[in-house]
Design a protein around this motif. Structure first.
Motif, mmCIF file in Angstrom:
data_model
loop_
_atom_site.group_PDB
_atom_site.id
_atom_site.type_symbol
_atom_site.label_atom_id
_atom_site.label_comp_id
_atom_site.label_asym_id
_atom_site.label_seq_id
_atom_site.Cartn_x
_atom_site.Cartn_y
_atom_site.Cartn_z
ATOM 1 N N ARG A 124 -20.497 18.161 -13.220
ATOM 2 C CA ARG A 124 -19.860 18.174 -11.900
ATOM 3 C C ARG A 124 -19.823 16.751 -11.362
ATOM 4 O O ARG A 124 -20.790 15.997 -11.511
ATOM 5 C CB ARG A 124 -20.628 19.075 -10.947
ATOM 6 N N VAL A 125 -18.716 16.427 -10.691
ATOM 7 C CA VAL A 125 -18.492 15.071 -10.212
ATOM 8 C C VAL A 125 -17.983 15.109 -8.775
ATOM 9 O O VAL A 125 -17.126 15.925 -8.441
ATOM 10 C CB VAL A 125 -17.432 14.359 -11.094
ATOM 11 N N ILE A 126 -18.505 14.240 -7.953
ATOM 12 C CA ILE A 126 -17.941 13.996 -6.620
ATOM 13 C C ILE A 126 -17.326 12.607 -6.684
ATOM 14 O O ILE A 126 -17.966 11.647 -7.128
ATOM 15 C CB ILE A 126 -19.007 14.071 -5.511
ATOM 16 N N VAL A 127 -16.058 12.507 -6.284
ATOM 17 C CA VAL A 127 -15.320 11.248 -6.370
ATOM 18 C C VAL A 127 -14.820 10.872 -4.976
ATOM 19 O O VAL A 127 -14.238 11.702 -4.273
ATOM 20 C CB VAL A 127 -14.116 11.374 -7.339
ATOM 21 N N ARG A 128 -15.042 9.618 -4.617
ATOM 22 C CA ARG A 128 -14.548 9.073 -3.343
ATOM 23 C C ARG A 128 -13.350 8.190 -3.669
ATOM 24 O O ARG A 128 -13.447 7.279 -4.500
ATOM 25 C CB ARG A 128 -15.650 8.257 -2.676
ATOM 26 N N ILE A 129 -12.217 8.461 -2.993
ATOM 27 C CA ILE A 129 -10.965 7.773 -3.311
ATOM 28 C C ILE A 129 -10.340 7.183 -2.050
ATOM 29 O O ILE A 129 -10.255 7.851 -1.020
ATOM 30 C CB ILE A 129 -9.981 8.760 -3.969
ATOM 31 N N ARG A 130 -9.912 5.930 -2.164
ATOM 32 C CA ARG A 130 -9.138 5.269 -1.112
ATOM 33 C C ARG A 130 -7.714 5.090 -1.604
ATOM 34 O O ARG A 130 -7.461 5.101 -2.806
ATOM 35 C CB ARG A 130 -9.709 3.870 -0.801
ATOM 36 N N PHE A 131 -6.811 4.875 -0.701
ATOM 37 C CA PHE A 131 -5.415 4.602 -1.050
ATOM 38 C C PHE A 131 -5.064 3.183 -0.658
ATOM 39 O O PHE A 131 -5.427 2.714 0.421
ATOM 40 C CB PHE A 131 -4.474 5.581 -0.336
ATOM 41 N N LEU A 132 -4.371 2.523 -1.566
ATOM 42 C CA LEU A 132 -3.895 1.168 -1.328
ATOM 43 C C LEU A 132 -2.374 1.156 -1.325
ATOM 44 O O LEU A 132 -1.735 2.060 -1.870
ATOM 45 C CB LEU A 132 -4.408 0.227 -2.419
ATOM 46 N N LYS A 133 -1.819 0.090 -0.726
ATOM 47 C CA LYS A 133 -0.373 -0.123 -0.733
ATOM 48 C C LYS A 133 -0.073 -1.238 -1.719
ATOM 49 O O LYS A 133 -0.792 -2.235 -1.747
ATOM 50 C CB LYS A 133 0.120 -0.570 0.651
ATOM 51 N N LYS A 134 1.002 -1.092 -2.474
ATOM 52 C CA LYS A 134 1.391 -2.168 -3.392
ATOM 53 C C LYS A 134 1.717 -3.435 -2.614
ATOM 54 O O LYS A 134 1.549 -4.531 -3.113
ATOM 55 C CB LYS A 134 2.578 -1.738 -4.251
ATOM 56 N N ALA A 135 2.185 -3.273 -1.390
ATOM 57 C CA ALA A 135 2.508 -4.422 -0.549
ATOM 58 C C ALA A 135 1.244 -5.025 0.075
ATOM 59 O O ALA A 135 1.337 -5.845 0.963
ATOM 60 C CB ALA A 135 3.471 -3.989 0.558
ATOM 61 N N ARG A 136 0.105 -4.632 -0.362
ATOM 62 C CA ARG A 136 -1.217 -5.061 0.095
ATOM 63 C C ARG A 136 -1.640 -4.290 1.326
ATOM 64 O O ARG A 136 -0.894 -4.090 2.254
ATOM 65 C CB ARG A 136 -1.292 -6.559 0.366
ATOM 66 N N GLY A 137 -2.861 -3.886 1.298
ATOM 67 C CA GLY A 137 -3.431 -3.191 2.439
ATOM 68 C C GLY A 137 -4.013 -1.846 2.047
ATOM 69 O O GLY A 137 -3.756 -1.318 0.965
ATOM 70 N N ILE A 138 -4.811 -1.321 2.949
ATOM 71 C CA ILE A 138 -5.493 -0.053 2.750
ATOM 72 C C ILE A 138 -4.886 0.982 3.686
ATOM 73 O O ILE A 138 -4.589 0.692 4.838
ATOM 74 C CB ILE A 138 -7.000 -0.216 3.042
ATOM 75 N N LEU A 139 -4.725 2.184 3.171
ATOM 76 C CA LEU A 139 -4.243 3.302 3.987
ATOM 77 C C LEU A 139 -5.424 4.159 4.416
ATOM 78 O O LEU A 139 -6.315 4.442 3.611
ATOM 79 C CB LEU A 139 -3.281 4.167 3.179
ATOM 80 N N LEU A 140 -5.417 4.580 5.652
ATOM 81 C CA LEU A 140 -6.431 5.507 6.132
ATOM 82 C C LEU A 140 -6.017 6.926 5.752
ATOM 83 O O LEU A 140 -4.814 7.210 5.603
ATOM 84 C CB LEU A 140 -6.590 5.370 7.638
ATOM 85 N N PRO A 141 -6.965 7.839 5.607
ATOM 86 C CA PRO A 141 -6.619 9.206 5.236
ATOM 87 C C PRO A 141 -5.568 9.851 6.142
ATOM 88 O O PRO A 141 -4.682 10.562 5.655
ATOM 89 C CB PRO A 141 -7.962 9.943 5.301
#
Length: 183
Positions: A124-141
């Motif tokens: 069993r695995v718990i995975v934490r994932i963020r989203f990035l933009k190719k144009a640079r930057g982080i997306l919030l959920p």
């Protein structure tokens, strides 16, 4: 090479597989190949993590989100994961990986992923994932949810132990210093 062959097979099979909502449990079947084995003749721990990527990709593709994210220039990255191994997977053994979004906090999404044989959990695995933009930057959920057509139904509540795990294993953000100092 092994992962590329599995990815090609997954991509070819997507047309014939049922559509999913990203709120459902995604299931993808695999088999332990000889190239997956370590010197102890069971599936290598690194292969487990690589197959998790394919399983999450399968869920996002079958839900239509992968295509939407690609158009927007968004992509997910693993920030942290914890895996518990219960039983070994052996040569040619068939297994499923089940993947489900179990919630999010103000910065990341969390997946519960399980290696299952029959109806029995092998890992069993718990995975934490963020989203990035190719144009640079982080997306919030919230931005990802809005750009993905929303979340239908109540927001899943993250278990307290997952919140605690995320907090205690977090490293400083990428632009902050993180010196490697040993006691």
């Amino acid at each position: 090479m092994n992962l590329w062959i599995r990815l090609a097979y997954a991509m070819l099979s997507w047309r014939s597989r049922s559509k999913l909502s990203w709120q459902e449990v995604g299931r993808r079947s695999f088999r332990v190949w000889p190239t997956d084995l370590d010197v102890f003749n069971h599936m290598n721990n690194g292969i487990f993590l690589s197959l998790l990527d394919l399983s999450r990709l399968d869920l996002s593709y079958r839900s239509g989100l992968w295509q939407a994210w690609k158009k927007l220039g968004w992509y997910p990255v693993v920030v942290a994961q914890t895996i518990t191994y219960r039983k070994s997977l052996t040569p040619w053994q068939k297994f499923d990986i089940e993947s489900k979004v179990i919630g999010w906090d103000d910065q990341a999404f969390y997946f519960d992923q399980r290696f299952v044989v029959g109806e029995e959990i092998y890992a069993r695995v718990i995975v934490r994932i963020r989203f990035l933009k190719k144009a640079r930057g982080i997306l919030l959920p919230g931005e990802v949810i809005e750009g993905s057509g929303g979340w239908h139904g109540p927001k899943p509540e993250l278990p307290q132990w997952v919140k605690d795990w995320a907090q205690t294993t977090a490293l400083p953000k990428g632009k902050e210093p993180a010196p490697s100092i040993w006691p």
